[in-house]
Write a protein that holds these residues in place. Structure first.
Motif, PDB file in Angstrom:
ATOM      1  N   UNK A 282       0.823  -1.201   0.000  1.00 19.73           N
ATOM      2  CA  UNK A 282       0.000   0.000   0.000  1.00 19.73           C
ATOM      3  C   UNK A 282       0.866   1.264   0.000  1.00 19.73           C
ATOM      4  N   UNK A 283       1.957   1.234   0.761  1.00 20.09           N
ATOM      5  CA  UNK A 283       2.866   2.379   0.843  1.00 20.09           C
ATOM      6  C   UNK A 283       3.474   2.671  -0.535  1.00 20.09           C
ATOM      7  N   UNK A 284       3.930   1.616  -1.216  1.00 20.07           N
ATOM      8  CA  UNK A 284       4.543   1.780  -2.536  1.00 20.07           C
ATOM      9  C   UNK A 284       3.508   2.227  -3.560  1.00 20.07           C
ATOM     10  N   UNK A 285       2.326   1.620  -3.532  1.00 18.34           N
ATOM     11  CA  UNK A 285       1.263   1.995  -4.460  1.00 18.34           C
ATOM     12  C   UNK A 285       0.886   3.460  -4.280  1.00 18.34           C
ATOM     13  N   UNK A 286       0.751   3.892  -3.047  1.00 17.87           N
ATOM     14  CA  UNK A 286       0.402   5.283  -2.769  1.00 17.87           C
ATOM     15  C   UNK A 286       1.506   6.230  -3.245  1.00 17.87           C
ATOM     16  N   UNK A 287       2.767   5.837  -3.054  1.00 15.14           N
ATOM     17  CA  UNK A 287       3.890   6.675  -3.491  1.00 15.14           C
ATOM     18  C   UNK A 287       3.905   6.821  -5.014  1.00 15.14           C
ATOM     19  N   UNK A 288       3.650   5.715  -5.720  1.00 17.42           N
ATOM     20  CA  UNK A 288       3.619   5.768  -7.186  1.00 17.42           C
ATOM     21  C   UNK A 288       2.472   6.657  -7.659  1.00 17.42           C
ATOM     22  N   UNK A 289       1.326   6.541  -7.016  1.00 13.79           N
ATOM     23  CA  UNK A 289       0.184   7.377  -7.391  1.00 13.79           C
ATOM     24  C   UNK A 289       0.434   8.851  -7.053  1.00 13.79           C
ATOM     25  N   UNK A 290       1.176   9.110  -5.986  1.00 19.00           N
ATOM     26  CA  UNK A 290       1.544  10.486  -5.649  1.00 19.00           C
ATOM     27  C   UNK A 290       2.424  11.068  -6.747  1.00 19.00           C
ATOM     28  N   UNK A 291       3.417  10.290  -7.182  1.00 23.80           N
ATOM     29  CA  UNK A 291       4.301  10.742  -8.264  1.00 23.80           C
ATOM     30  C   UNK A 291       3.510  10.977  -9.548  1.00 23.80           C
ATOM     31  N   UNK A 292       2.533  10.115  -9.836  1.00 24.27           N
ATOM     32  CA  UNK A 292       1.686  10.307 -11.012  1.00 24.27           C
ATOM     33  C   UNK A 292       0.886  11.602 -10.892  1.00 24.27           C
ATOM     34  N   UNK A 293       0.437  11.909  -9.694  1.00 20.06           N
ATOM     35  CA  UNK A 293      -0.279  13.170  -9.466  1.00 20.06           C
ATOM     36  C   UNK A 293       0.609  14.379  -9.703  1.00 20.06           C
ATOM     37  N   UNK A 294       1.855  14.287  -9.274  1.00 23.12           N
ATOM     38  CA  UNK A 294       2.798  15.387  -9.518  1.00 23.12           C
ATOM     39  C   UNK A 294       3.037  15.557 -11.017  1.00 23.12           C
ATOM     40  N   UNK A 295       3.154  14.450 -11.730  1.00 27.58           N
ATOM     41  CA  UNK A 295       3.324  14.506 -13.180  1.00 27.58           C
ATOM     42  C   UNK A 295       2.119  15.168 -13.832  1.00 27.58           C
ATOM     43  N   UNK A 296       0.916  14.854 -13.346  1.00 24.48           N
ATOM     44  CA  UNK A 296      -0.299  15.471 -13.893  1.00 24.48           C
ATOM     45  C   UNK A 296      -0.322  16.976 -13.638  1.00 24.48           C
ATOM     46  N   UNK A 297       0.077  17.402 -12.449  1.00 23.46           N
ATOM     47  CA  UNK A 297       0.122  18.830 -12.141  1.00 23.46           C
ATOM     48  C   UNK A 297       1.155  19.525 -13.025  1.00 23.46           C
ATOM     49  N   UNK A 298       2.311  18.895 -13.195  1.00 29.70           N
ATOM     50  CA  UNK A 298       3.336  19.471 -14.080  1.00 29.70           C
ATOM     51  C   UNK A 298       2.810  19.630 -15.503  1.00 29.70           C
ATOM     52  N   UNK A 299       2.071  18.644 -15.989  1.00 34.61           N
ATOM     53  CA  UNK A 299       1.501  18.728 -17.335  1.00 34.61           C
ATOM     54  C   UNK A 299       0.485  19.867 -17.413  1.00 34.61           C
ATOM     55  N   UNK A 300      -0.314  20.041 -16.375  1.00 40.29           N
ATOM     56  CA  UNK A 300      -1.283  21.142 -16.361  1.00 40.29           C
ATOM     57  C   UNK A 300      -0.558  22.484 -16.410  1.00 40.29           C
ATOM     58  N   UNK A 301       0.486  22.621 -15.608  1.00 35.88           N
ATOM     59  CA  UNK A 301       1.223  23.885 -15.561  1.00 35.88           C
ATOM     60  C   UNK A 301       1.929  24.146 -16.888  1.00 35.88           C
ATOM     61  N   UNK A 302       2.516  23.119 -17.488  1.00 39.02           N
ATOM     62  CA  UNK A 302       3.153  23.286 -18.802  1.00 39.02           C
ATOM     63  C   UNK A 302       2.134  23.707 -19.847  1.00 39.02           C
ATOM     64  N   UNK A 303       0.933  23.150 -19.789  1.00 40.43           N
ATOM     65  CA  UNK A 303      -0.122  23.547 -20.711  1.00 40.43           C
ATOM     66  C   UNK A 303      -0.516  25.003 -20.529  1.00 40.43           C
ATOM     67  N   UNK A 304      -0.588  25.441 -19.282  1.00 44.41           N
ATOM     68  CA  UNK A 304      -0.892  26.848 -19.015  1.00 44.41           C
ATOM     69  C   UNK A 304       0.223  27.766 -19.526  1.00 44.41           C
ATOM     70  N   UNK A 305       1.456  27.370 -19.285  1.00 39.18           N
ATOM     71  CA  UNK A 305       2.588  28.176 -19.762  1.00 39.18           C
ATOM     72  C   UNK A 305       2.617  28.246 -21.283  1.00 39.18           C
ATOM     73  N   UNK A 306       2.314  27.154 -21.935  1.00 36.82           N
ATOM     74  CA  UNK A 306       2.286  27.139 -23.399  1.00 36.82           C
ATOM     75  C   UNK A 306       1.200  28.070 -23.926  1.00 36.82           C
ATOM     76  N   UNK A 307       0.070  28.150 -23.235  1.00 37.11           N
ATOM     77  CA  UNK A 307      -1.006  29.028 -23.656  1.00 37.11           C
ATOM     78  C   UNK A 307      -0.684  30.487 -23.425  1.00 37.11           C
ATOM     79  N   UNK A 308       0.111  30.760 -22.384  1.00 35.00           N
ATOM     80  CA  UNK A 308       0.421  32.150 -22.029  1.00 35.00           C
ATOM     81  C   UNK A 308       1.553  32.712 -22.873  1.00 35.00           C
ATOM     82  N   UNK A 309       2.564  31.912 -23.110  1.00 32.19           N
ATOM     83  CA  UNK A 309       3.757  32.391 -23.801  1.00 32.19           C
ATOM     84  C   UNK A 309       3.495  32.568 -25.300  1.00 32.19           C
ATOM     85  N   UNK A 310       4.004  33.661 -25.839  1.00 29.20           N
ATOM     86  CA  UNK A 310       3.839  33.871 -27.292  1.00 29.20           C
ATOM     87  C   UNK A 310       4.765  32.931 -28.068  1.00 29.20           C
ATOM     88  N   UNK A 311       4.355  32.611 -29.250  1.00 29.92           N
ATOM     89  CA  UNK A 311       5.295  31.821 -30.016  1.00 29.92           C
ATOM     90  C   UNK A 311       4.688  30.931 -30.954  1.00 29.92           C
TER      91      UNK A 311
END
Length: 140
Positions: A111-140
């Motif tokens: 359970x500890x390992x499964x939760x840790x992997x899912x936490x890392x997946x959540x961080x990856x999802x947040x990073x993807x959201x932030x990258x998407x926002x940055x891509x929308x904001x930045x000109x180019x």
């Protein structure tokens, strides 16, 4: 504008916070593996996340602390309020033990390992959201 950004990130923020709290709970189970009569605890993550997203608070009322002297400061203990407004559940016993401890190290490590992997997946999802926002904001 900021409220929309908060709403956009709220689900993953809430999920990460609950995963972090669950990780502490699972670590507590592991740390108490040799404690007599310790009962392993966990949460129903899906129900807890639903409750947290709905804004439900803990339904467990605080407990008045007993005072043995009038000089003692009065106070209330929050008791076993749970995580994210959901109560802590006792893990079902998979093997009996002589000392009454219900911690199964194989289950807890899994359970500890499964939760840790899912936490890392959540961080990856947040990073993807932030990258998407940055891509929308930045000109180019």
């Amino acid at each position: 504008m900021a409220a929309k950004l908060d709403d956009y990130l709220r689900f993953n923020e809430t999920a990460l916070n609950l995963r972090a709290q669950r990780q502490q709970l699972l670590a507590s189970n592991i740390a108490n593996a040799d404690t007599p009569n310790y009962k392993a605890r966990d949460i129903d993550f899906a129900k807890t996340l639903q409750g947290a997203m709905a804004g439900k608070s803990s339904t467990v009322p605080p407990v008045e602390l007993a005072r043995t002297s009038s000089a003692h400061i009065s106070g209330k203990a929050t008791g076993d309020g749970g995580i994210g407004g959901s109560p802590l559940l006792y893990r079902k016993e998979t093997q009996s033990s002589v000392d009454g401890n219900t911690v199964d190290m194989d289950v807890e490590r899994n359970q500890f390992t499964d939760n840790a992997v899912r936490y890392e997946a959540g961080i990856t999802a947040v990073n993807a959201q932030i990258k998407g926002l940055l891509a929308a904001i930045q000109p180019g």
